[in-house]
Design a protein around this motif. Structure first.
Motif, PDB file in Angstrom:
ATOM      1  N   LEU A 125       9.233   9.988  70.573  1.00 41.90           N
ATOM      2  CA  LEU A 125       9.555  11.366  70.942  1.00 41.90           C
ATOM      3  C   LEU A 125       9.049  12.368  69.900  1.00 41.90           C
ATOM      4  O   LEU A 125       9.758  13.305  69.520  1.00 41.90           O
ATOM      5  N   ASN A 126       7.811  12.163  69.470  1.00 43.17           N
ATOM      6  CA  ASN A 126       7.218  13.063  68.484  1.00 43.17           C
ATOM      7  C   ASN A 126       5.849  13.510  68.969  1.00 43.17           C
ATOM      8  O   ASN A 126       5.406  13.164  70.070  1.00 43.17           O
ATOM      9  N   CYS A 127       5.163  14.283  68.140  1.00 43.52           N
ATOM     10  CA  CYS A 127       3.825  14.775  68.446  1.00 43.52           C
ATOM     11  C   CYS A 127       2.825  14.140  67.496  1.00 43.52           C
ATOM     12  O   CYS A 127       3.057  14.103  66.282  1.00 43.52           O
ATOM     13  N   ARG A 128       1.678  13.670  68.052  1.00 41.19           N
ATOM     14  CA  ARG A 128       0.673  13.020  67.223  1.00 41.19           C
ATOM     15  C   ARG A 128      -0.670  13.736  67.276  1.00 41.19           C
ATOM     16  O   ARG A 128      -1.714  13.121  67.075  1.00 41.19           O
ATOM     17  N   ILE A 129      -0.662  15.040  67.534  1.00 41.65           N
ATOM     18  CA  ILE A 129      -1.904  15.802  67.510  1.00 41.65           C
ATOM     19  C   ILE A 129      -2.317  16.023  66.058  1.00 41.65           C
ATOM     20  O   ILE A 129      -1.535  16.528  65.250  1.00 41.65           O
ATOM     21  N   ALA A 130      -3.530  15.653  65.737  1.00 46.98           N
ATOM     22  CA  ALA A 130      -4.024  15.779  64.358  1.00 46.98           C
ATOM     23  C   ALA A 130      -3.968  17.227  63.899  1.00 46.98           C
ATOM     24  O   ALA A 130      -4.400  18.132  64.617  1.00 46.98           O
ATOM     25  N   GLY A 131      -3.415  17.437  62.720  1.00 46.01           N
ATOM     26  CA  GLY A 131      -3.368  18.763  62.132  1.00 46.01           C
ATOM     27  C   GLY A 131      -2.207  19.621  62.566  1.00 46.01           C
ATOM     28  O   GLY A 131      -2.017  20.724  62.028  1.00 46.01           O
ATOM     29  N   SER A 132      -1.408  19.160  63.524  1.00 48.11           N
ATOM     30  CA  SER A 132      -0.278  19.970  63.972  1.00 48.11           C
ATOM     31  C   SER A 132       0.861  19.901  62.966  1.00 48.11           C
ATOM     32  O   SER A 132       1.212  18.827  62.478  1.00 48.11           O
TER      33      SER A 132
ATOM     34  N   GLY B  92      16.082  11.236  79.580  1.00 46.92           N
ATOM     35  CA  GLY B  92      17.362  10.625  79.868  1.00 46.92           C
ATOM     36  C   GLY B  92      17.560   9.359  79.058  1.00 46.92           C
ATOM     37  O   GLY B  92      16.604   8.773  78.530  1.00 46.92           O
ATOM     38  N   VAL B  93      18.796   8.914  78.996  1.00 42.99           N
ATOM     39  CA  VAL B  93      19.115   7.743  78.179  1.00 42.99           C
ATOM     40  C   VAL B  93      18.437   6.484  78.703  1.00 42.99           C
ATOM     41  O   VAL B  93      18.093   5.585  77.925  1.00 42.99           O
ATOM     42  N   SER B  94      18.193   6.399  80.003  1.00 45.39           N
ATOM     43  CA  SER B  94      17.529   5.207  80.546  1.00 45.39           C
ATOM     44  C   SER B  94      16.120   5.056  79.983  1.00 45.39           C
ATOM     45  O   SER B  94      15.659   3.938  79.723  1.00 45.39           O
TER      46      SER B  94
ATOM     47  N   ILE C 252      15.650  15.693  72.725  1.00 48.68           N
ATOM     48  CA  ILE C 252      16.941  15.883  73.384  1.00 48.68           C
ATOM     49  C   ILE C 252      17.156  14.689  74.308  1.00 48.68           C
ATOM     50  O   ILE C 252      16.318  14.406  75.167  1.00 48.68           O
ATOM     51  N   ILE C 253      18.260  13.986  74.107  1.00 50.01           N
ATOM     52  CA  ILE C 253      18.561  12.803  74.914  1.00 50.01           C
ATOM     53  C   ILE C 253      19.814  13.070  75.736  1.00 50.01           C
ATOM     54  O   ILE C 253      20.872  13.404  75.186  1.00 50.01           O
ATOM     55  N   ILE C 254      19.690  12.937  77.054  1.00 51.30           N
ATOM     56  CA  ILE C 254      20.837  13.101  77.944  1.00 51.30           C
ATOM     57  C   ILE C 254      21.572  11.771  78.016  1.00 51.30           C
ATOM     58  O   ILE C 254      21.065  10.794  78.558  1.00 51.30           O
ATOM     59  N   ASP C 255      22.760  11.728  77.442  1.00 48.53           N
ATOM     60  CA  ASP C 255      23.546  10.489  77.408  1.00 48.53           C
ATOM     61  C   ASP C 255      25.015  10.843  77.627  1.00 48.53           C
ATOM     62  O   ASP C 255      25.854  10.719  76.737  1.00 48.53           O
ATOM     63  N   ALA C 256      25.312  11.273  78.835  1.00 46.37           N
ATOM     64  CA  ALA C 256      26.654  11.770  79.134  1.00 46.37           C
ATOM     65  C   ALA C 256      27.731  10.735  78.875  1.00 46.37           C
ATOM     66  O   ALA C 256      28.844  11.060  78.437  1.00 46.37           O
ATOM     67  N   ASN C 257      27.403   9.451  79.108  1.00 46.63           N
ATOM     68  CA  ASN C 257      28.408   8.392  79.056  1.00 46.63           C
ATOM     69  C   ASN C 257      28.275   7.463  77.854  1.00 46.63           C
ATOM     70  O   ASN C 257      28.819   6.361  77.851  1.00 46.63           O
ATOM     71  N   LEU C 258      27.541   7.901  76.827  1.00 42.16           N
ATOM     72  CA  LEU C 258      27.390   7.139  75.580  1.00 42.16           C
ATOM     73  C   LEU C 258      26.881   5.717  75.826  1.00 42.16           C
ATOM     74  O   LEU C 258      27.428   4.731  75.315  1.00 42.16           O
TER      75      LEU C 258
ATOM     76  N   PHE D  74      18.944  15.317  69.178  1.00 45.08           N
ATOM     77  CA  PHE D  74      20.232  15.854  69.573  1.00 45.08           C
ATOM     78  C   PHE D  74      20.623  15.119  70.854  1.00 45.08           C
ATOM     79  O   PHE D  74      19.834  15.065  71.799  1.00 45.08           O
ATOM     80  N   ILE D  75      21.803  14.539  70.869  1.00 40.40           N
ATOM     81  CA  ILE D  75      22.267  13.768  72.027  1.00 40.40           C
ATOM     82  C   ILE D  75      23.316  14.571  72.771  1.00 40.40           C
ATOM     83  O   ILE D  75      24.368  14.908  72.214  1.00 40.40           O
ATOM     84  N   LEU D  76      23.035  14.888  74.031  1.00 42.31           N
ATOM     85  CA  LEU D  76      23.983  15.626  74.845  1.00 42.31           C
ATOM     86  C   LEU D  76      24.913  14.639  75.531  1.00 42.31           C
ATOM     87  O   LEU D  76      24.466  13.736  76.245  1.00 42.31           O
TER      88      LEU D  76
END
Length: 269
Positions: free
Chosen positions: A90-97, A79-81, A104-110, A133-135
């Motif tokens: 909001l990424n992945c830090r597994i070595a070798g991946s 969520g936006v909060s 995806i960010i829920i931000d209904a009210n901008l 992607f912002i919803l």
């Protein structure tokens, strides 16, 4: 550069039955994304010490687990909060991946104004993550031009989702059915719902239990105290007004990761 994490093969095997099938093993297209609800909580069911206060709960082992889970999902949703409080990568830090999930960010009210210095864009420019992607419930004509351009530059975008205005707050809100339909339209076959409190509690509404395929919760051996952001969905009652449990997990298993314990289960429908 942030530390690369490792997750042992024996732990991968333990979690495998709880995860979405790999694309090459899927028998047929799904009608909606596979949904994993996952978060870290204290012994008093708190996600953080207070609204807007970043609070670290996961130890090294369960933190690596979370990043491994991200390698197995097409998207991660917050969520936006959470974005405003934590500025997460909001990424992945597994070595070798080689896989990075789509944020995806829920931000209904901008409420969020994206900036180039945000971590989610920094990791994107470094090739270590994807743009969000912002919803939103806003019309295209109401979107800030600078934000649209920044997202487009990094490969992200706004996606309009049908919304309804809450009588209590006056703010726009989404249905989880509409959220998942929007993700399905983007060919995102699985999603980790990570937080924050409002997002988790809304998904735990009995009306949406059928949408949750897996629940994976990290429990840290600490009490945060009163005033925190708590995982506690709204109460339900029977026809006589007697309180009932909102949800119960079945097919439960418990797994130690350092000092933390990870609870896995499936919601009874």
């Amino acid at each position: 550069m942030p530390e690369q994490l490792t997750f042992p093969a024996e732990s991968v095997a333990v979690l495998e039955p709880r995860l979405p099938p790999k694309l090459e093993l899927q028998d047929a297209p799904r009608s909606r994304p596979f949904v994993t609800l996952t978060f870290a909580t204290s012994l008093d069911s708190s996600l953080s010490l207070a609204p807007g206060v970043r609070t670290r709960l996961s130890g090294p082992g369960s933190k690596a687990m979370t990043h491994y889970l991200r390698t197995r999902h097409a998207a991660i949703l917050v969520g936006v909060s959470t974005v405003l409080a934590d500025d997460p990568a909001l990424n992945c830090r597994i070595a070798g991946s080689s896989h990075q999930p789509r944020p995806i960010i829920i931000d209904a009210n901008l409420r969020w104004t994206p900036r180039r210095s945000d971590k989610v864009f920094e990791v994107c420019r470094n090739g270590a993550g994807l743009a969000p992607f912002i919803l939103t419930g806003a019309d295209a004509s109401d979107l800030p031009a600078a934000s649209v351009e920044l997202l487009h530059e990094h490969g992200g975008k706004y996606i309009r989702v049908p919304s309804a205005r809450s009588e209590a707050t006056g703010r726009l809100r989404f249905s989880w059915d509409d959220i998942l339909s929007a993700l399905q339209a983007e060919h995102l076959t699985s999603v980790m719902v990570e937080g924050g409190g409002q997002i988790i509690n809304s998904l735990l509404d009995p009306a949406y239990h059928k949408l949750i395929d897996s629940v994976i919760v990290t429990i840290a051996p600490t009490w945060l105290g009163q005033g925190g952001v708590v995982v506690s969905p709204e109460r339900v009652t029977d026809s006589a007004g007697v309180p009932l449990p909102v949800a119960r997990l079945s097919q439960v298993s418990w797994h130690p990761f350092g000092d933390d314990v990870v609870l896995c289960g499936t919601l009874r429908v």
